[in-house]
Design a protein around this motif. Structure first.
Motif, PDB file in Angstrom:
ATOM      1  N   GLN A  86      -2.274  18.441 -33.726  1.00 40.80           N
ATOM      2  CA  GLN A  86      -2.919  18.360 -32.014  1.00 40.80           C
ATOM      3  C   GLN A  86      -2.573  17.662 -31.262  1.00 40.80           C
ATOM      4  OE1 GLN A  86      -4.761  21.360 -31.753  1.00 40.80           O
ATOM      5  NE2 GLN A  86      -4.525  21.047 -34.053  1.00 40.80           N
ATOM      6  N   ARG A  87      -2.484  17.667 -29.943  1.00 42.96           N
ATOM      7  CA  ARG A  87      -1.489  16.692 -29.161  1.00 42.96           C
ATOM      8  C   ARG A  87      -3.221  15.835 -28.557  1.00 42.96           C
ATOM      9  NH1 ARG A  87      -0.945  18.735 -22.633  1.00 42.96           N
ATOM     10  NH2 ARG A  87      -0.802  16.486 -22.016  1.00 42.96           N
ATOM     11  N   LEU A  88      -2.964  14.841 -28.125  1.00 49.15           N
ATOM     12  CA  LEU A  88      -4.142  14.101 -28.176  1.00 49.15           C
ATOM     13  C   LEU A  88      -4.032  12.962 -26.638  1.00 49.15           C
ATOM     14  CD1 LEU A  88      -6.749  12.388 -28.617  1.00 49.15           C
ATOM     15  CD2 LEU A  88      -5.772  10.984 -29.782  1.00 49.15           C
ATOM     16  N   VAL A  89      -5.246  13.522 -26.302  1.00 45.70           N
ATOM     17  CA  VAL A  89      -4.982  13.007 -24.263  1.00 45.70           C
ATOM     18  C   VAL A  89      -6.327  12.050 -24.366  1.00 45.70           C
ATOM     19  CG1 VAL A  89      -4.974  13.193 -21.863  1.00 45.70           C
ATOM     20  CG2 VAL A  89      -3.620  15.208 -23.121  1.00 45.70           C
ATOM     21  N   ILE A  90      -6.125  10.736 -23.989  1.00 46.33           N
ATOM     22  CA  ILE A  90      -7.298   9.683 -24.337  1.00 46.33           C
ATOM     23  C   ILE A  90      -7.276   9.431 -22.358  1.00 46.33           C
ATOM     24  CG2 ILE A  90      -7.878   7.564 -24.886  1.00 46.33           C
ATOM     25  CD1 ILE A  90      -7.241   7.808 -26.882  1.00 46.33           C
ATOM     26  N   LEU A  91      -8.454   9.440 -21.896  1.00 47.07           N
ATOM     27  CA  LEU A  91      -9.136   9.264 -20.330  1.00 47.07           C
ATOM     28  C   LEU A  91      -9.874   8.359 -20.999  1.00 47.07           C
ATOM     29  CD1 LEU A  91      -9.006  10.077 -17.820  1.00 47.07           C
ATOM     30  CD2 LEU A  91     -10.662  11.666 -18.291  1.00 47.07           C
ATOM     31  N   THR A  92      -9.783   7.247 -19.903  1.00 47.67           N
ATOM     32  CA  THR A  92     -11.122   6.193 -19.791  1.00 47.67           C
ATOM     33  C   THR A  92     -11.519   6.524 -17.847  1.00 47.67           C
ATOM     34  OG1 THR A  92      -8.964   4.340 -19.235  1.00 47.67           O
ATOM     35  CG2 THR A  92     -10.527   4.440 -21.097  1.00 47.67           C
ATOM     36  N   VAL A  93     -12.322   6.199 -18.103  1.00 46.88           N
ATOM     37  CA  VAL A  93     -12.911   6.098 -16.225  1.00 46.88           C
ATOM     38  C   VAL A  93     -13.627   5.507 -15.637  1.00 46.88           C
ATOM     39  CG1 VAL A  93     -13.915   7.796 -14.567  1.00 46.88           C
ATOM     40  CG2 VAL A  93     -13.493   8.994 -16.901  1.00 46.88           C
ATOM     41  N   GLN A  94     -13.129   4.528 -14.118  1.00 41.87           N
ATOM     42  CA  GLN A  94     -13.893   3.527 -13.878  1.00 41.87           C
ATOM     43  C   GLN A  94     -13.619   3.267 -12.909  1.00 41.87           C
ATOM     44  OE1 GLN A  94     -13.205   0.393 -14.982  1.00 41.87           O
ATOM     45  NE2 GLN A  94     -14.945  -0.272 -12.788  1.00 41.87           N
ATOM     46  N   GLN A  95     -15.851   3.101 -13.170  1.00 39.60           N
ATOM     47  CA  GLN A  95     -16.705   3.458 -12.244  1.00 39.60           C
ATOM     48  C   GLN A  95     -16.759   2.972 -11.243  1.00 39.60           C
ATOM     49  OE1 GLN A  95     -19.645   5.100 -14.868  1.00 39.60           O
ATOM     50  NE2 GLN A  95     -20.296   5.988 -13.070  1.00 39.60           N
ATOM     51  N   PRO A  96     -16.357   3.317 -10.175  1.00 40.97           N
ATOM     52  CA  PRO A  96     -16.931   2.274  -8.177  1.00 40.97           C
ATOM     53  C   PRO A  96     -18.127   1.263  -8.515  1.00 40.97           C
ATOM     54  CG  PRO A  96     -16.376   5.103  -7.742  1.00 40.97           C
ATOM     55  CD  PRO A  96     -16.658   5.208  -9.391  1.00 40.97           C
ATOM     56  N   GLY A  97     -17.323   0.439  -8.544  1.00 35.23           N
ATOM     57  CA  GLY A  97     -18.680  -0.786  -8.426  1.00 35.23           C
ATOM     58  C   GLY A  97     -18.882  -1.817  -9.966  1.00 35.23           C
ATOM     59  N   ARG A  98     -18.498  -0.749 -11.423  1.00 34.63           N
ATOM     60  CA  ARG A  98     -18.259  -1.754 -12.808  1.00 34.63           C
ATOM     61  C   ARG A  98     -17.270  -2.284 -12.583  1.00 34.63           C
ATOM     62  NH1 ARG A  98     -22.028   2.713 -15.490  1.00 34.63           N
ATOM     63  NH2 ARG A  98     -24.325   2.971 -14.149  1.00 34.63           N
ATOM     64  N   ALA A  99     -17.013  -2.966 -13.473  1.00 33.69           N
ATOM     65  CA  ALA A  99     -15.812  -3.470 -14.090  1.00 33.69           C
ATOM     66  C   ALA A  99     -15.378  -3.805 -15.330  1.00 33.69           C
ATOM     67  CB  ALA A  99     -16.705  -5.419 -13.993  1.00 33.69           C
ATOM     68  N   ALA A 100     -16.764  -3.168 -15.803  1.00 34.84           N
ATOM     69  CA  ALA A 100     -15.969  -2.861 -17.846  1.00 34.84           C
ATOM     70  C   ALA A 100     -15.678  -2.031 -18.085  1.00 34.84           C
ATOM     71  CB  ALA A 100     -18.094  -2.782 -18.093  1.00 34.84           C
ATOM     72  N   GLN A 101     -14.505  -2.311 -18.751  1.00 36.98           N
ATOM     73  CA  GLN A 101     -13.310  -1.867 -19.056  1.00 36.98           C
ATOM     74  C   GLN A 101     -13.288  -1.524 -20.975  1.00 36.98           C
ATOM     75  OE1 GLN A 101     -11.032   0.403 -18.299  1.00 36.98           O
ATOM     76  NE2 GLN A 101     -11.094   0.971 -15.675  1.00 36.98           N
ATOM     77  N   PRO A 102     -12.786   0.150 -21.767  1.00 34.15           N
ATOM     78  CA  PRO A 102     -12.859   0.100 -23.007  1.00 34.15           C
ATOM     79  C   PRO A 102     -11.424  -1.131 -23.151  1.00 34.15           C
ATOM     80  CG  PRO A 102     -12.435   1.828 -21.888  1.00 34.15           C
ATOM     81  CD  PRO A 102     -12.927   0.937 -20.708  1.00 34.15           C
ATOM     82  N   ASP A 103     -11.496  -1.477 -24.861  1.00 27.79           N
ATOM     83  CA  ASP A 103     -10.795  -2.082 -25.140  1.00 27.79           C
ATOM     84  C   ASP A 103      -9.802  -1.244 -25.196  1.00 27.79           C
ATOM     85  OD1 ASP A 103      -8.648  -3.783 -26.125  1.00 27.79           O
ATOM     86  OD2 ASP A 103     -10.029  -4.580 -27.689  1.00 27.79           O
ATOM     87  N   LEU A 104      -8.169  -1.054 -24.573  1.00 29.92           N
ATOM     88  CA  LEU A 104      -7.565   0.327 -24.789  1.00 29.92           C
ATOM     89  C   LEU A 104      -6.614  -0.648 -25.943  1.00 29.92           C
ATOM     90  CD1 LEU A 104      -7.030   2.088 -21.010  1.00 29.92           C
ATOM     91  CD2 LEU A 104      -8.021   2.902 -23.347  1.00 29.92           C
ATOM     92  N   GLU A 105      -6.168  -1.441 -25.791  1.00 29.08           N
ATOM     93  CA  GLU A 105      -5.306  -2.222 -26.539  1.00 29.08           C
ATOM     94  C   GLU A 105      -5.701  -1.552 -28.276  1.00 29.08           C
ATOM     95  OE1 GLU A 105      -1.516  -2.550 -27.491  1.00 29.08           O
ATOM     96  OE2 GLU A 105      -2.101  -2.190 -24.991  1.00 29.08           O
ATOM     97  N   ALA A 106      -6.904  -2.301 -28.162  1.00 28.38           N
ATOM     98  CA  ALA A 106      -7.591  -1.501 -29.083  1.00 28.38           C
ATOM     99  C   ALA A 106      -7.507  -0.549 -30.214  1.00 28.38           C
ATOM    100  CB  ALA A 106      -9.137  -2.665 -29.574  1.00 28.38           C
ATOM    101  N   ALA A 107      -7.633   0.334 -29.227  1.00 28.40           N
ATOM    102  CA  ALA A 107      -7.391   2.158 -29.643  1.00 28.40           C
ATOM    103  C   ALA A 107      -6.107   2.366 -29.705  1.00 28.40           C
ATOM    104  CB  ALA A 107      -8.083   2.877 -28.063  1.00 28.40           C
ATOM    105  N   ARG A 108      -4.796   1.933 -28.862  1.00 24.82           N
ATOM    106  CA  ARG A 108      -3.575   1.966 -29.141  1.00 24.82           C
ATOM    107  C   ARG A 108      -3.471   1.921 -30.904  1.00 24.82           C
ATOM    108  NH1 ARG A 108      -0.933   3.172 -23.918  1.00 24.82           N
ATOM    109  NH2 ARG A 108      -2.200   1.817 -22.712  1.00 24.82           N
ATOM    110  N   ARG A 109      -3.712   0.751 -30.829  1.00 28.24           N
ATOM    111  CA  ARG A 109      -3.533  -0.036 -32.345  1.00 28.24           C
ATOM    112  C   ARG A 109      -4.380   0.668 -33.569  1.00 28.24           C
ATOM    113  NH1 ARG A 109      -4.720  -4.949 -30.423  1.00 28.24           N
ATOM    114  NH2 ARG A 109      -6.080  -5.124 -30.730  1.00 28.24           N
ATOM    115  N   TYR A 110      -5.215   1.186 -33.111  1.00 26.76           N
ATOM    116  CA  TYR A 110      -5.627   2.064 -34.229  1.00 26.76           C
ATOM    117  C   TYR A 110      -4.964   3.372 -34.178  1.00 26.76           C
ATOM    118  CZ  TYR A 110      -9.430   4.992 -36.715  1.00 26.76           C
ATOM    119  OH  TYR A 110      -9.595   5.721 -37.590  1.00 26.76           O
ATOM    120  N   LEU A 111      -4.956   3.899 -33.715  1.00 27.02           N
ATOM    121  CA  LEU A 111      -3.427   5.565 -33.348  1.00 27.02           C
ATOM    122  C   LEU A 111      -2.640   4.807 -33.704  1.00 27.02           C
ATOM    123  CD1 LEU A 111      -4.629   7.096 -30.405  1.00 27.02           C
ATOM    124  CD2 LEU A 111      -5.699   7.639 -32.577  1.00 27.02           C
TER     125      LEU A 111
END
Length: 177
Positions: A86-111
């Protein structure tokens, strides 16, 4: 209640497939009475919520926020991308006013370590609307995401991204519980 029977019988299944004809309601009272929300909270199995028409599967959109249930969804996404090709599209959403971001580099490495290719997108906005917009833009045939990220009281009174996505989804939604 139907959700009680489904949860009891789910121990014999690997996946629950549930119709999206009655998604969780919008208001606090509707969320309190929702058997669907109760099922999501109590199930120990992934839930595939399917709208009236089930399309073929070709593109999967993973809504990724880095929380534990989102990490489970990442593992499932890697599996589906590799085994079902399957084609895989990964989306992260940054909400206004929130600083926390997921560790996308770890996700990239895992994939990458597991042989799954993916396209990554970062967007700003309200999570549910952004997820649904990206699903439409990517022509996703399946939305994959973790289930509730907060306790039942918070989800009931403030609402949840999961409920909002289920209400607006036009394609199946696979929830990692």
């Amino acid at each position: 209640a139907p959700s009680d029977r489904i949860v009891q019988r789910s121990r014999w299944a690997d996946l629950l497939v549930v119709s999206l004809r009655h998604p969780p309601g919008r208001g606090t009272w509707a969320r309190l009475r929702s058997g669907f929300s109760d099922l999501i909270r109590r199930s120990r199995r992934p839930i595939l919520a399917v709208p009236e028409v089930t399309p073929r599967l070709g593109t999967i959109l993973l809504a990724f926020d880095g929380r534990p249930k989102s990490m489970e969804a990442l593992f499932v996404a890697a599996y589906l991308a590799c085994v079902w090709d399957q084609r895989l599209v990964i989306l992260t959403v940054q909400q206004p006013g929130r600083a926390a971001q997921p560790d996308l580099e770890a996700a990239r490495r895992y994939l990458q370590d597991n042989g799954a290719a993916a396209e990554f997108f970062q967007r700003q906005g309200q999570p549910a609307a952004t997820i649904l917009d990206q699903a439409a833009e990517a022509a996703a045939d399946l939305i994959l995401m973790g289930s509730y990220g907060h306790g039942p009281l918070v989800e009931t009174f403030l609402g949840s991204t999961v409920d909002d996505v289920l209400r607006g989804a036009r394609v199946p939604v696979l929830l990692c519980t």
